[in-house]
Motif scaffolding. Sequence first.
Motif, mmCIF file in Angstrom:
data_model
loop_
_atom_site.group_PDB
_atom_site.id
_atom_site.type_symbol
_atom_site.label_atom_id
_atom_site.label_comp_id
_atom_site.label_asym_id
_atom_site.label_seq_id
_atom_site.Cartn_x
_atom_site.Cartn_y
_atom_site.Cartn_z
ATOM 1 N N LEU A 1 0.828 -1.214 0.000
ATOM 2 C CA LEU A 1 0.000 0.000 0.000
ATOM 3 C C LEU A 1 0.858 1.257 0.000
ATOM 4 N N ARG B 1 -7.754 -6.875 4.909
ATOM 5 C CA ARG B 1 -8.643 -6.505 3.801
ATOM 6 C C ARG B 1 -9.010 -7.751 3.005
ATOM 7 N N THR C 1 -18.844 8.122 -8.809
ATOM 8 C CA THR C 1 -17.409 7.777 -8.977
ATOM 9 C C THR C 1 -17.176 7.318 -10.411
ATOM 10 N N HIS D 1 -9.859 4.974 -9.521
ATOM 11 C CA HIS D 1 -11.114 5.634 -9.143
ATOM 12 C C HIS D 1 -10.878 7.126 -8.992
HETATM 13 P P1 NAI Z 1 -9.830 1.140 5.046
HETATM 14 O O1 NAI Z 1 -9.737 1.055 6.518
HETATM 15 O O2 NAI Z 1 -8.785 0.478 4.234
HETATM 16 O O3 NAI Z 1 -9.851 2.660 4.565
HETATM 17 C C1 NAI Z 1 -10.523 3.734 5.156
HETATM 18 C C2 NAI Z 1 -9.829 5.026 4.771
HETATM 19 O O4 NAI Z 1 -8.670 5.179 5.604
HETATM 20 C C3 NAI Z 1 -9.280 5.085 3.341
HETATM 21 O O5 NAI Z 1 -10.200 5.665 2.447
HETATM 22 C C4 NAI Z 1 -8.044 5.938 3.478
HETATM 23 O O6 NAI Z 1 -8.409 7.308 3.404
HETATM 24 C C5 NAI Z 1 -7.566 5.663 4.882
HETATM 25 N N1 NAI Z 1 -6.499 4.634 4.920
HETATM 26 C C6 NAI Z 1 -6.657 3.348 5.335
HETATM 27 N N2 NAI Z 1 -5.477 2.711 5.288
HETATM 28 C C7 NAI Z 1 -4.554 3.578 4.843
HETATM 29 C C8 NAI Z 1 -3.175 3.501 4.583
HETATM 30 N N3 NAI Z 1 -2.500 2.364 4.756
HETATM 31 N N4 NAI Z 1 -2.552 4.604 4.126
HETATM 32 C C9 NAI Z 1 -3.217 5.768 3.934
HETATM 33 N N5 NAI Z 1 -4.541 5.898 4.167
HETATM 34 C C10 NAI Z 1 -5.215 4.821 4.614
HETATM 35 O O7 NAI Z 1 -11.210 0.539 4.527
HETATM 36 P P2 NAI Z 1 -12.727 0.796 4.909
HETATM 37 O O8 NAI Z 1 -12.893 1.598 6.142
HETATM 38 O O9 NAI Z 1 -13.391 -0.520 4.832
HETATM 39 O O10 NAI Z 1 -13.204 1.711 3.723
HETATM 40 C C11 NAI Z 1 -13.475 1.189 2.463
HETATM 41 C C12 NAI Z 1 -12.827 1.902 1.349
HETATM 42 O O11 NAI Z 1 -13.784 1.955 0.303
HETATM 43 C C13 NAI Z 1 -12.391 3.325 1.594
HETATM 44 O O12 NAI Z 1 -11.160 3.515 0.974
HETATM 45 C C14 NAI Z 1 -13.440 4.147 0.875
HETATM 46 O O13 NAI Z 1 -12.947 5.368 0.386
HETATM 47 C C15 NAI Z 1 -13.771 3.225 -0.280
HETATM 48 N N6 NAI Z 1 -15.085 3.482 -0.867
HETATM 49 C C16 NAI Z 1 -15.100 4.022 -2.090
HETATM 50 C C17 NAI Z 1 -16.286 4.328 -2.706
HETATM 51 C C18 NAI Z 1 -16.271 4.971 -4.041
HETATM 52 O O14 NAI Z 1 -17.318 5.246 -4.574
HETATM 53 N N7 NAI Z 1 -15.118 5.236 -4.634
HETATM 54 C C19 NAI Z 1 -17.581 4.046 -2.064
HETATM 55 C C20 NAI Z 1 -17.458 3.466 -0.749
HETATM 56 C C21 NAI Z 1 -16.232 3.175 -0.193
#
Ligand code: NAI
Length: 328
Positions: free
Chosen positions: A85, A102, A185, A232
């Motif tokens: 990542l 994940r 998106t 995205h």
């Molecule tokens: P997650 O815990 O991996 O990510 C949550 C958020 O935390 C991320 O969006 C990012 O901003 C931050 N993050 C997490 N790990 C990171 C790292 N190693 N380095 C830098 N930033 C980090 O996953 P979770 O909570 O299950 O969220 C799901 C993901 O799905 C999110 O990334 C969200 O943006 C994405 N999503 C995208 C949608 C779209 O339409 N593009 C719709 C719904 C969710």
Amino acid sequence: MSAPIAIIGTGLAGLSAAQALHAAGQEVQLFDKSRGSGGRMASKRSEAGSLDLGAQYFTARDRRFVEVVQQWQARGWVAEWAPHLYSSRDGRLSPSPDEQVRWVGTPRMSAITRALLGALPVHFACRITEVFRGEQHWTLQDADGQNHGPFSSVIIATPAPQASGLLSAAPKLASAAASVIMEPTWAVALSFAMALDSPVEGCFVQDNPLAWLARSRSKPERDTLIDTWILHASSTWSRQHLDLSKEAVIEHLHGAFAEMIGCAVPAPCFSLAHRWLYARPTSAHEWGVLADSDLGLYACGDWCLSGRVEGAWLSGQEAARRLLEHRQ
Ligand code: NAI
Ligand code: FAD
């Protein structure tokens, strides 16, 4: 024997509800406007293999969802994805490792919803335009003017803007759903015949038209012959460029990708763009489900909770729980 339960939407929320109701001995009938199940967890078949254009991965934080994901893993529907990542901010790309578990569907994201659907009765390519109640039962009307029913209850498991129009029999639920704003998106897939010289496998992007990128071959059981990347765009950029042609979207996002990835990026041998109009709710809610149990009308989906895969599953469970509770 009472009439079956109609479920509109075969994304994870609808299928989560369907599974729980089926397990409780209830007869369900599903409807989806698409030609297959999965909704925003669908994968598109293409000449570059299957592409996860919507949900990229998911996390499990709620105990009930953790348990079910473990069952899915035991059945081979999902596997852990542990990408290299990165994050990119102000044009600077840097490693951003973490300990978060994940998950992805195997061999494609849509494997989960496909397995959940199993042999349940479903009408695909059937867009429901109206949900109305007679003296005792519900009837659904589709876009071709055909009626389906009778049903004892209806679960609407579509994104909020599509649900509000179907909830007119319960104005309070309709206005709650109408209050949810969902952002678009733009998603782009780019494939390269020669693998790019980059260690990046997933990247959270800020200050860029892009918000996220993932390297398909780093996910378990994916095609590795060709190097495919899913990009995205951010919600803001997607909203501002909603009506741009697919070719122009590909060109823009390819340019932004080439600028940030830090290695030579040739012209792709395959590219594709997909616009998700209702990708994500602007904020999370704690409704779980919208329900009028006396009427037998329910609405569920990611937008009733966290706006993520986990929220969709939990919301579907909650819809089924409320419906079953009322029947006892
Ligand atoms: P997650 O815990 O991996 O990510 C949550 C958020 O935390 C991320 O969006 C990012 O901003 C931050 N993050 C997490 N790990 C990171 C790292 N190693 N380095 C830098 N930033 C980090 O996953 P979770 O909570 O299950 O969220 C799901 C993901 O799905 C999110 O990334 C969200 O943006 C994405 N999503 C995208 C949608 C779209 O339409 N593009 C719709 C719904 C969710
Ligand atoms: P949907 O999957 O949208 O299902 C609704 C279904 O209803 C669809 O199949 C649709 O065709 C059908 N439908 C709609 N209207 C009608 C009608 N009138 N008649 C019949 N059928 C109808 N979540 C994460 O946890 N991690 C991620 O990395 C992630 N990334 C994402 C990236 C993108 C680009 C997008 C779009 C979403 C992402 N999400 C992510 C969110 C995740 O995909 C959703 O939270 C989840 O899939 C929503 O499931 P759902 O069942 O609530 O809705």
